[in-house]
Design an enzyme around this catalytic site. Sequence first.
Site, PDB file in Angstrom:
ATOM      1  CE1 TYR A 136      13.894 101.141  31.270  1.00  0.00           C
ATOM      2  CE2 TYR A 136      13.075  99.052  30.354  1.00  0.00           C
ATOM      3  CZ  TYR A 136      14.000 100.156  30.605  1.00  0.00           C
ATOM      4  OH  TYR A 136      15.053 100.041  30.501  1.00  0.00           O
ATOM      5  CE  LYS A 183      22.957 106.393  43.705  1.00  0.00           C
ATOM      6  NZ  LYS A 183      24.019 105.697  43.956  1.00  0.00           N
ATOM      7  CG  ASP A 216      26.611 103.543  42.612  1.00  0.00           C
ATOM      8  OD1 ASP A 216      25.447 103.033  43.677  1.00  0.00           O
ATOM      9  OD2 ASP A 216      26.665 104.656  43.115  1.00  0.00           O
ATOM     10  CG  ASP A 240      16.333  96.637  29.926  1.00  0.00           C
ATOM     11  OD1 ASP A 240      16.960  95.482  29.633  1.00  0.00           O
ATOM     12  OD2 ASP A 240      15.670  97.521  29.302  1.00  0.00           O
TER      13      ASP A 240
END
Length: 344
Positions: A136, A183, A216, A240
């Site tokens: 972002y 991740k 995940d 988000d």
Amino acid sequence: MPPPLYLDSPPAMKYRVTLIKGDGIGPEVTAATCRILAAAGAPIEWEDAPGGAAAVARYGVPMPQETLDSIRRNRLGLKGPLETPKGKGFRSANVTLRQELNLFCGYRPVRSLPGVKTPYPGVDLLVLRENTEDLYAGIEHDLGRGTMMSLKVSTAAAGERIARWAFEHMRNHGRRRITCCHKATVMPLADGAFLDAFRQIGEGYPFIAKDDVLVDNLAFQLAQDPTRFDTLLLQNLYGDILSDLAAGLVGGLGVAPGANIGDRVAVFEAVHGTAPDIAGQGKANPLSVLLSALLLLDYVGETRLAERIERAVFDVLEAGAHLTGDLGGKASTGQFTDAVIDRL
Ligand code: NAI
């Protein structure tokens, strides 16, 4: 003996709060919130400021300087949902707010509410999101020949800042366990830096339990049982997406409060959008912005007042006679608001 003067007198000081009513259902849900806070005697003076589509018509931008100045001055804001005109080259009003005011912490408590049916009772989760970096940051390049590049920015400084904020907040609010989501297996540098910052700052807080999880895997575990988690710390994009997912698990965006918090300024906000399909019809649920206003009261130290209003809201939800359409009831925004005021 006469009672101490302060018991009879109104509070000497009022908090001045910038109010951005927003677009669509924004004016309806913020008006309901202001009415409830006034009925509860909240010491707040509102300063109206433009934002969203309404501001574009007058100022040419969705987040005018005048509004940013007002929030900087008051250090507190309450915001309804804003519409950013699509495809017209405007920077999102919400992103502008976060970046201009350096509101680095996205704050989203996710709780099961009484009377709001969900498959997951007993959820009390706090989702904390780093608001300023990641994909972002808005650094994108067209490399030509149909190849686009979007850069993920992750600095140790921003990771340490949000981690420190998270641990301090937990220490002051009796939260026991924080889970850092990442991740780093695929992005060892960008996500690894965030995880390292979390671990390094966490060393100063041995009394708070810490762990980490791949993002995940977190999505999978949240869907199975969100009560497994206490506080989640995430980078911008993961935060988000997963904060909306978490809100969905306990009743939807219409009931989830939120805030964007920086070192000097905090803006509390409805997390849902402008709901153009029901705007102007008196059908909107004001809970999201109302509960956000209660976070604001708690933030300035008016915790007992916030709890009193919350009790009235929970009583109305539990009784179930004045629920808005999104919660399966037939009440209008005004009827729900009146019911809360009656309980107060
Ligand atoms: P939305 O949240 O406005 O609506 C999704 C669905 O939820 C609609 O069916 C709506 O009626 C319902 N809903 C939302 N809030 C509700 C409430 N308080 N009470 C009852 N029902 C409610 O999301 P959508 O349609 O994707 O976005 C509409 C506009 O809102 C877009 O212009 C978008 O950019 C903007 N938006 C602004 C946000 C903000 O300012 N924080 C956040 C999300 C979207």
